[in-house]
Design an enzyme around this catalytic site. Structure first.
Site, PDB file in Angstrom:
ATOM      1  N   GLY A  14       0.794  -1.220   0.000  1.00  0.00           N
ATOM      2  CA  GLY A  14       0.000   0.000   0.000  1.00  0.00           C
ATOM      3  C   GLY A  14       0.826   1.268   0.000  1.00  0.00           C
ATOM      4  N   VAL A  15       0.154   2.343   0.298  1.00  0.00           N
ATOM      5  CA  VAL A  15       0.719   3.683   0.203  1.00  0.00           C
ATOM      6  C   VAL A  15       1.918   3.876   1.136  1.00  0.00           C
ATOM      7  CG1 VAL A  15      -0.810   4.634   1.981  1.00  0.00           C
ATOM      8  CG2 VAL A  15       0.065   6.135   0.167  1.00  0.00           C
ATOM      9  N   LYS A  20       2.342  -0.086   6.881  1.00  0.00           N
ATOM     10  CA  LYS A  20       2.710  -1.456   6.505  1.00  0.00           C
ATOM     11  C   LYS A  20       3.741  -2.049   7.464  1.00  0.00           C
ATOM     12  CE  LYS A  20       4.232  -0.108   2.552  1.00  0.00           C
ATOM     13  NZ  LYS A  20       3.949   1.347   2.770  1.00  0.00           N
ATOM     14  N   THR A  22       4.729  -0.887  10.390  1.00  0.00           N
ATOM     15  CA  THR A  22       4.218  -0.915  11.765  1.00  0.00           C
ATOM     16  C   THR A  22       3.395  -2.172  12.000  1.00  0.00           C
ATOM     17  OG1 THR A  22       4.165   1.499  11.883  1.00  0.00           O
ATOM     18  CG2 THR A  22       2.780   0.305  13.445  1.00  0.00           C
ATOM     19  N   ASP A  41      11.815  -2.890   0.566  1.00  0.00           N
ATOM     20  CA  ASP A  41      12.745  -1.760   0.577  1.00  0.00           C
ATOM     21  C   ASP A  41      14.205  -2.207   0.538  1.00  0.00           C
ATOM     22  OD1 ASP A  41      10.634  -0.025   0.622  1.00  0.00           O
ATOM     23  OD2 ASP A  41      10.961   0.709   2.657  1.00  0.00           O
ATOM     24  N   PHE A  44      15.890  -2.353  -3.339  1.00  0.00           N
ATOM     25  CA  PHE A  44      16.118  -1.254  -4.269  1.00  0.00           C
ATOM     26  C   PHE A  44      17.496  -1.417  -4.924  1.00  0.00           C
ATOM     27  CE2 PHE A  44      12.927   1.260  -1.795  1.00  0.00           C
ATOM     28  CZ  PHE A  44      12.148   1.654  -2.879  1.00  0.00           C
ATOM     29  N   ARG A 144       9.592  11.931   7.767  1.00  0.00           N
ATOM     30  CA  ARG A 144      10.629  10.920   7.549  1.00  0.00           C
ATOM     31  C   ARG A 144      11.783  11.463   6.720  1.00  0.00           C
ATOM     32  NH1 ARG A 144       8.823   5.444   5.240  1.00  0.00           N
ATOM     33  NH2 ARG A 144      10.962   4.972   5.865  1.00  0.00           N
ATOM     34  N   GLU A 147      16.968   8.232   2.100  1.00  0.00           N
ATOM     35  CA  GLU A 147      18.307   8.226   1.534  1.00  0.00           C
ATOM     36  C   GLU A 147      18.262   7.544   0.165  1.00  0.00           C
ATOM     37  OE1 GLU A 147      21.869   9.212   0.820  1.00  0.00           O
ATOM     38  OE2 GLU A 147      21.003   9.767   2.776  1.00  0.00           O
TER      39      GLU A 147
END
Length: 217
Positions: A14-15, A20, A22, A41, A44, A144, A147
């Site tokens: 989701g957004v 997510k 948490t 994440d 990447f 937030r 980087e």
């Protein structure tokens, strides 16, 4: 000797800043010790990788909010490796599943574009997609640090438009996905469903939980 049932794979997508991570963290805290988690994440491509494409509109920044910025082949490979692995035996399950018959180990997937890849979507037994209003998403995003850092205008040019495109794709193409309001704490309901499908028995100390004081990621 028969093996336990396969892994229960839970996709939390989701957004950005919709809760997510948490939610995934709270689930990880109360599920059996053999529970695994994979975060999109972590896949990447490096900043200098040729897979990256520039933001639209001439903004001098990579577009990190599209699937091509992520090594999905490697992520799917890692997910499949866990699914194909030998699950924990009953002796490796904590108290939450001691009285259950053949509990399924749980694999949590956390990522904003999980359901953009049909192969990964197909591997998920449960699919959750968290949403937010544009204003709420922006207010959370501002808190937030990324980087590389978001340049001015990145939210308007990439983050929100890419999210809207992905949400439309999910609504049209992903079956059995539960769309959830990210401004609400869904932990109790999600936990109940995960426990039920995994064949796990809740313990007395698994209370509803609270999102108070949590960072929404």
């Amino acid at each position: 000797m028969s093996s336990m049932s396969k892994w229960l794979v839970v996709g939390l997508s989701g957004v950005t800043n919709g809760g997510k991570t948490t939610l995934a963290t709270k689930l990880l805290d109360v599920l059996p010790t053999g529970t695994r988690i994979i975060k999109q994440d972590n896949y990447f491509y490096p900043e200098d990788d040729p897979h990256h494409v520039p933001c639209p509109g001439g903004l001098k920044h990579h577009n990190w909010d599209i699937l091509s910025s992520i090594n999905m082949e490697k992520m799917i490979q890692d997910v499949q490796e866990i699914i194909d692995s030998q699950p924990l035996t009953s002796s490796g399950v904590n108290a939450i599943g001691e009285n259950s018959v053949g509990p399924r180990p749980v694999l949590l997937l956390d990522g904003f574009l999980l359901f953009g890849d049909p192969k990964l979507t197909k591997l998920c037994d449960l699919r959750y997609f968290l949403t937010l209003s544009r204003d709420e998403c922006w207010e959370r995003r501002k808190l937030r640090t990324y980087e590389p850092p978001d340049p001015p205008g990145y939210f308007d040019v990439c983050v929100w438009p890419m999210y809207e495109q992905h949400l439309e794709y999910v609504q049209k193409n992903v079956c059995d996905v539960m769309i959830l309001d990210g401004s609400v704490d869904h932990f109790p309901d999600v936990l109940h469903r995960v426990l039920s499908l995994a064949g796990l028995k809740p313990t007395d100390d698994q209370h509803n939980g609270s999102s108070e004081g949590c960072a929404y990621v």
